[in-house]
Write a protein that holds these residues in place. Structure first.
Motif, mmCIF file in Angstrom:
data_model
loop_
_atom_site.group_PDB
_atom_site.id
_atom_site.type_symbol
_atom_site.label_atom_id
_atom_site.label_comp_id
_atom_site.label_asym_id
_atom_site.label_seq_id
_atom_site.Cartn_x
_atom_site.Cartn_y
_atom_site.Cartn_z
ATOM 1 N N PHE A 176 0.810 -1.227 0.000
ATOM 2 C CA PHE A 176 0.000 0.000 0.000
ATOM 3 C C PHE A 176 0.843 1.276 0.000
ATOM 4 O O PHE A 176 0.307 2.366 -0.167
ATOM 5 N N THR A 177 2.168 1.146 0.249
ATOM 6 C CA THR A 177 2.981 2.320 0.531
ATOM 7 C C THR A 177 2.807 3.437 -0.479
ATOM 8 O O THR A 177 2.622 4.601 -0.114
ATOM 9 N N LEU A 178 2.831 3.084 -1.783
ATOM 10 C CA LEU A 178 2.791 4.101 -2.818
ATOM 11 C C LEU A 178 1.478 4.889 -2.775
ATOM 12 O O LEU A 178 1.472 6.126 -2.721
ATOM 13 N N VAL A 179 0.359 4.140 -2.778
ATOM 14 C CA VAL A 179 -0.953 4.788 -2.766
ATOM 15 C C VAL A 179 -1.127 5.617 -1.490
ATOM 16 O O VAL A 179 -1.539 6.774 -1.530
ATOM 17 N N GLU A 180 -0.762 5.015 -0.349
ATOM 18 C CA GLU A 180 -0.910 5.710 0.938
ATOM 19 C C GLU A 180 -0.138 7.018 0.946
ATOM 20 O O GLU A 180 -0.619 8.033 1.462
ATOM 21 N N SER A 181 1.063 6.973 0.429
ATOM 22 C CA SER A 181 1.898 8.155 0.443
ATOM 23 C C SER A 181 1.244 9.293 -0.319
ATOM 24 O O SER A 181 1.223 10.440 0.125
ATOM 25 N N PHE A 221 -3.644 14.952 4.022
ATOM 26 C CA PHE A 221 -3.108 15.393 5.305
ATOM 27 C C PHE A 221 -1.833 16.216 5.179
ATOM 28 O O PHE A 221 -1.174 16.503 6.173
ATOM 29 N N GLY A 222 -1.468 16.549 3.933
ATOM 30 C CA GLY A 222 -0.302 17.410 3.754
ATOM 31 C C GLY A 222 1.010 16.807 4.183
ATOM 32 O O GLY A 222 1.967 17.536 4.454
ATOM 33 N N SER A 223 1.078 15.461 4.263
ATOM 34 C CA SER A 223 2.350 14.828 4.639
ATOM 35 C C SER A 223 3.339 14.996 3.490
ATOM 36 O O SER A 223 2.948 15.020 2.327
ATOM 37 N N PRO A 224 4.629 15.087 3.788
ATOM 38 C CA PRO A 224 5.620 15.162 2.708
ATOM 39 C C PRO A 224 5.606 13.875 1.896
ATOM 40 O O PRO A 224 5.455 12.787 2.448
ATOM 41 N N LEU A 225 5.753 14.019 0.585
ATOM 42 C CA LEU A 225 5.728 12.848 -0.297
ATOM 43 C C LEU A 225 6.956 11.970 -0.057
ATOM 44 O O LEU A 225 8.088 12.464 -0.039
ATOM 45 N N ALA A 226 6.742 10.667 0.097
ATOM 46 C CA ALA A 226 7.862 9.760 0.351
ATOM 47 C C ALA A 226 7.935 8.719 -0.747
ATOM 48 O O ALA A 226 8.255 7.574 -0.517
ATOM 49 N N VAL A 227 7.621 9.157 -1.993
ATOM 50 C CA VAL A 227 7.521 8.194 -3.089
ATOM 51 C C VAL A 227 8.850 7.512 -3.346
ATOM 52 O O VAL A 227 8.942 6.296 -3.394
ATOM 53 N N GLU A 228 9.890 8.320 -3.480
ATOM 54 C CA GLU A 228 11.206 7.759 -3.759
ATOM 55 C C GLU A 228 11.555 6.678 -2.748
ATOM 56 O O GLU A 228 11.843 5.547 -3.097
#
Lengths: 295, 295, 295
Positions: C237-242, C249-256
């Motif tokens: 789920f990590t990618l979608v959740e991020s 919620f304005g969290s910083p993107l952690a895609v990489e």
């Protein structure tokens, strides 16, 4: 059973198991329970700082078994609190033990001969509670053997099983131990009693309930009175438990140790072995000293 | 009562006690409650790390009183969650307070004049909850006076009574204190209110319920608005409590101290006296600074 | 749906969703659950010191989901314990895993190929539980969408949600984290599953329940088997959740970071990033070493 008939024990047991516990035996139960609460380090300060917290702790000590059993069976946890007279009686005992001028009431009931009588009477209530708990659970779940055992167990053990949370109410937190990890004698006896009463309830134990109540009460009262009188915290189960643990769970045999333990119970040397002593197991001497210091 | 009749207060009280709390007053309740959650140290980080944990905390702040009362009366703890509109409204408030761009919503509702109105409206809901809790318990246990008091108490205090476990959800654990050991003003007032409403419910207090709701709401709203406006955490009960404690529980009289406390409430000097400050008692200034730092 | 009809998948799904989970799948569930308990540091010592505490923990691992769901819906928390055969089966598994001579049973079921089959079977039970939980809550609260989601969620997550209290039973206390703050893959998947099944139950998701059960089981079983085989603790789920977290919620993107994480999952470098690792996420290697050391 023939021997019992001859001795007319059956009728006595019948009569004994029907004795109403309220108010006399319950009063003894409340007194001994709140006495144990006062022995707890810090409880006197709490009674000065926050009477509400102290009263709540006292109620947990007196009615913890009903609260837990009600939770286990899915009822309201404060269901028992509709018995206003019981609550008022327990509150009066709490008030007298913590706030009586000159500490008179406390000194009276902590006087050893009186205390021994009260401790014996408390065990009468405990046995009745276990039997009632098993019966109640049997009524709700006819074949729920595990539910009967659990309900009888919590009915017999009471506040001990939730001691971590009762302590939290007083601002004390000891996560490294709990009553299941280090069972005290009354908790263990409640477990074995709950198993016996469950076997009786489903007719696997060929004995009448009144006889079982009578015998179990005698055993519990005698054990606790002797242990209180001798300031001991050895358990009469140690020998059997050690063998069963060895056979079933491969624990190392501790017979020698247990044997010594049983006969030289008040030995101070055994104290450091179990760092997390249960409250009902603390030697009476230590307790009184602690309670006095706390005043 | 004659004075009240003359002033037509009876009818006003009747009307006032019938005001529906949803959605206006409940909205104020949710806003103030979640505002207090945001003041808690660490809650902003939790909202970044785990929105689910943050949402759960917000729900406990908004509906803790219903959850506790349902547990006390043996119902499903999440029974209240079938009111979808209430949950969605509270969730929207939570979202706006924690994630609104530029922190706009938070800045609006934390603006003192607006906040004072919201705080006053919150107390209207609190009083209604206490009255409803006592009534509900009376319905289930006609003579369960203690059950009525306990239910009214938990309905009024809400999340404060389970603050230890609410904090645990956010990874914070402070076992050395709890809301029963160090009661804040709203918790104390809820206890006294629950006792009053119970006395009214069993007709020992010769006053109509609507009048009691009206008077108690006025008292609570005035006290909380004044305390919020003056950034104070003194309690109007201190003087009476000190005397009652002295008479009943032999506590040393703290009249002098209480007196000073009452009149010079916002004095910073009183802060170090109570190391375990309740969340609703923290002076507003400190809170805002903390909340700002946490951003 | 047409493709499915063509492939005759509908009938297969129908058949699959009707498979009784007792005793085969439940047995796998008990084995894997108690295996995870044995991996926990300290659990082997507890099984030596206090078999009762160890048994209770094992029961929480096996039946925690039923206990939590019963609490949530206001029933008796030990209601499920009237299924004597289930309890006895789970107790037998507990006994064999902890006390079997030469640790034979443990070595068998911890053998990777066998374990992979068991892990896959466990997910079948999990999906059935989520579906049953949502259905049960729907029966009690027809429009209680939040109640359905919560009930399905606790049915799927089970003991993980009460891990703090389960650890306390073993004398371990880690307040700085919990399963809500740091959700593991099965807990997250249970939440998403509960949402999906709720949407299906109220007919907002145009798919039959049996098809949903079938698809969700396949997804869960595949994910868990792959993760167990690769000793990984990344989440699909990590990618979608991020992205969702970033938008909502304005969290910083952690895609990489998430991308790397997903593809080089067993990398030891990712371990120090999350200091509070959930139990089901610990790499299998570490676990086995720990369990072996504990022997």
């Amino acid at each position: 059973m023939e021997v019992m008939d001859a001795l007319n024990l059956g009728e006595f047991a019948q009569y004994f198991s029907k004795i109403p516990t309220f108010p006399l035996f319950d009063l003894a139960y409340y007194i001994v329970s709140i006495l144990y609460l006062k022995y707890e380090p810090g409880s006197v300060e709490v009674s000065r700082r926050s009477p509400v917290a102290s009263w709540l702790c006292a109620m947990l000590y007196c009615f913890g078994s009903y609260i837990l059993a009600d939770i286990m069976l899915g009822h309201s946890p404060i269901d028992y609190f509709h018995n206003n007279s019981h609550i008022i009686l327990a509150s009066a005992v709490w008030y007298l033990i913590f706030y009586c001028p000159l500490n008179l009431f406390y000194k009276c009931v902590a006087f050893l001969p009186i205390k021994l009588v009260l401790v014996g009477m408390k065990e009468v209530v405990r046995t009745h509670k276990i039997a009632a708990g098993v019966h109640h659970a049997h009524h709700a779940y006819h074949h729920g053997y595990f539910i009967m055992i659990i309900t009888g167990y919590v009915k017999g053990s009471g506040v001990a099983l939730m001691s971590n949370f009762e302590q939290l109410l007083r601002g004390v937190w000891r996560p490294e131990t709990n009553e299941i990890l280090n069972m005290s004698f009354p908790t263990k006896a409640s477990l074995y009693g709950a198993i016996l009463f469950t076997l009786q309830e489903v007719h696997w134990l060929p004995v009448s309930k009144s006889t079982l109540i009578c015998i179990f009460t005698l055993f519990m009262a005698t054990s606790k009175v002797v242990m209180t009188a001798r300031h001991s915290h050895g358990s009469p189960f140690t020998l059997v438990e050690s063998w069963v643990s060895h056979l079933l769970f491969g624990s190392p045999l501790a017979v020698e140790d247990a044997h010594n333990h049983h006969h030289t119970a008040p030995a101070a040397a055994s104290a450091p072995a179990s760092p997390a002593k249960s409250k009902e197991e603390l030697s009476e001497g230590t307790r009184k000293r602690k309670a006095k210091k706390a005043e």
